[in-house]
Design an enzyme around this catalytic site. Sequence first.
Site, PDB file in Angstrom:
ATOM      1  N   HIS A  67       0.674  -1.296   0.395  1.00 32.12           N
ATOM      2  CA  HIS A  67      -0.044  -0.167  -0.151  1.00 32.12           C
ATOM      3  C   HIS A  67       0.817   1.009  -0.392  1.00 32.12           C
ATOM      4  O   HIS A  67       1.806   1.239   0.073  1.00 32.12           O
ATOM      5  CB  HIS A  67      -0.814  -0.022   1.326  1.00 32.12           C
TER       6      HIS A  67
ATOM      7  N   GLU B 280       1.320   3.795   2.129  1.00 29.91           N
ATOM      8  CA  GLU B 280       1.721   4.472   3.084  1.00 29.91           C
ATOM      9  C   GLU B 280       3.042   2.961   2.687  1.00 29.91           C
ATOM     10  O   GLU B 280       4.176   3.547   3.763  1.00 29.91           O
ATOM     11  CB  GLU B 280       1.069   3.924   4.343  1.00 29.91           C
TER      12      GLU B 280
ATOM     13  N   ALA C 136     -20.561  11.841 -26.506  1.00 30.24           N
ATOM     14  CA  ALA C 136     -20.397  13.184 -27.133  1.00 30.24           C
ATOM     15  C   ALA C 136     -21.321  13.234 -28.298  1.00 30.24           C
ATOM     16  O   ALA C 136     -21.793  12.166 -28.829  1.00 30.24           O
ATOM     17  CB  ALA C 136     -18.759  12.674 -28.281  1.00 30.24           C
TER      18      ALA C 136
ATOM     19  N   SER D 268     -21.062   9.208 -37.481  1.00 29.96           N
ATOM     20  CA  SER D 268     -20.475   9.690 -36.231  1.00 29.96           C
ATOM     21  C   SER D 268     -18.985   9.858 -35.707  1.00 29.96           C
ATOM     22  O   SER D 268     -18.296  10.288 -34.916  1.00 29.96           O
ATOM     23  CB  SER D 268     -21.282   8.523 -35.294  1.00 29.96           C
TER      24      SER D 268
ATOM     25  N   LEU E 144     -12.838  -0.382 -27.999  1.00 28.58           N
ATOM     26  CA  LEU E 144     -13.196   0.011 -26.798  1.00 28.58           C
ATOM     27  C   LEU E 144     -11.866  -0.567 -26.227  1.00 28.58           C
ATOM     28  O   LEU E 144     -12.231  -1.669 -25.339  1.00 28.58           O
ATOM     29  CB  LEU E 144     -13.944  -1.515 -26.557  1.00 28.58           C
TER      30      LEU E 144
ATOM     31  N   ARG F 205      -6.090   2.772 -25.127  1.00 28.12           N
ATOM     32  CA  ARG F 205      -4.539   2.473 -26.073  1.00 28.12           C
ATOM     33  C   ARG F 205      -3.494   4.164 -25.294  1.00 28.12           C
ATOM     34  O   ARG F 205      -4.359   4.480 -24.671  1.00 28.12           O
ATOM     35  CB  ARG F 205      -4.601   3.140 -27.650  1.00 28.12           C
TER      36      ARG F 205
ATOM     37  N   SER G  71     -29.488  -8.512 -25.788  1.00 31.55           N
ATOM     38  CA  SER G  71     -30.928 -10.003 -26.011  1.00 31.55           C
ATOM     39  C   SER G  71     -30.584 -11.117 -26.477  1.00 31.55           C
ATOM     40  O   SER G  71     -30.814 -11.872 -26.149  1.00 31.55           O
ATOM     41  CB  SER G  71     -31.277  -9.048 -25.588  1.00 31.55           C
TER      42      SER G  71
ATOM     43  N   GLY H  39     -25.042   2.244 -26.641  1.00 34.20           N
ATOM     44  CA  GLY H  39     -25.836   3.477 -27.214  1.00 34.20           C
ATOM     45  C   GLY H  39     -26.920   3.780 -27.092  1.00 34.20           C
ATOM     46  O   GLY H  39     -27.223   3.776 -25.637  1.00 34.20           O
TER      47      GLY H  39
END
Length: 372
Positions: A56, A58, A160, A174, A210, A213, A232, A304
Amino acid sequence: MSQVATPKRTDYMQRALSLARLALVHASPNPAVGAVIVKDDVIVGEGYTQPPGSNHAEIVALQQAEDKARGATMYVTLEPCCHQGRTPPCTRAIIEAGIAEVHMSIIDPSLKVCGRGKADLEGAGIRTTVGEHEEVAQELNEAYIKFTSTGLPFVLGKFAMSLDGKIATRTGDSKWISGEQSRRYVHSLRSQIDAIMVGVETIIRDDPQLTARAGLDGGQLEKQPLRVVVDSGARTPPSARVLHLPGKTMIATTGDADSARKKVLEEAGAEMLELPSKGTMVDLQALLKVLGERQIISLMVEGGAAVFGSLFEQSLVDKVLVFIAPIIIGGEQAKNPVEGKGVEKLSQATSLIRTRMETVGNDILISGYVAR
């Protein structure tokens, strides 16, 4: 270690917070913590949380300080742990090192600590102070704080859009609404997030990577967020890039999906997770519960519109990041960022609090927390 003089006392906790930010890329599910040890107005040790199972913050700082820790003051962004986990309790090490005073930004909300670490230090005669830069420290570990109290991941909704609220043209184009600097910002965020979630329509339409990088043109980072596709009907194409890149991809589907399609996706490398349905979509509350059980403490949703609509309608979003590009798209059939049923009255709209606005390149970034 060479000693570093720091001109202002108030800088010590700020330095600890800066160190804590460096731990965001690897600390999860542990909190990202920074620690600084000061003696005679000189920093003699500092550190931040190492990957799970390692030291940790500390302990890293104490190891650097060595004997200089005796009689010194420690500044730490979160209350030191006082229980045996993967590593021994930090309070014991602090006491044994002879630290005279500990400044903590916030108390650890975990039931295993939550004031006990502070009490242990005080019981050993160490002076304690709580509250320096409290709001900054809470934001830095907002995912850990939610996860420890609910067992569910902190949900960050990111999208965005144009000035007129569109995320794509009527033909579906897009790329790219947001500017280069905004996209770099998002890649930095991805490196700090445990999982990224999108709906299957986003996969079919954009075939995104996704991944986290090193910049827009850089290579894939070693640590990748889990990719989660809400699908689904198991309609994800087996050729989708998310199935053939470094890291893992989970496809959340339902019992209604075709079993042959599920098998093909599994053979393509996906982890298939069957969940109950809610309306025509995967039950997102059930999905968040599963992610929490896997110690996913932070989840960034990138689309989406149907997924966002369901998340907002069920009050499952904790924070929103919206990049607004200085362009006008227009068109009745152009895509909106959030769909679903929507509200009937403005009084029912999702409200954001603690909002912040900043410029990122030519874009405007608005962020805020969903009011409960």
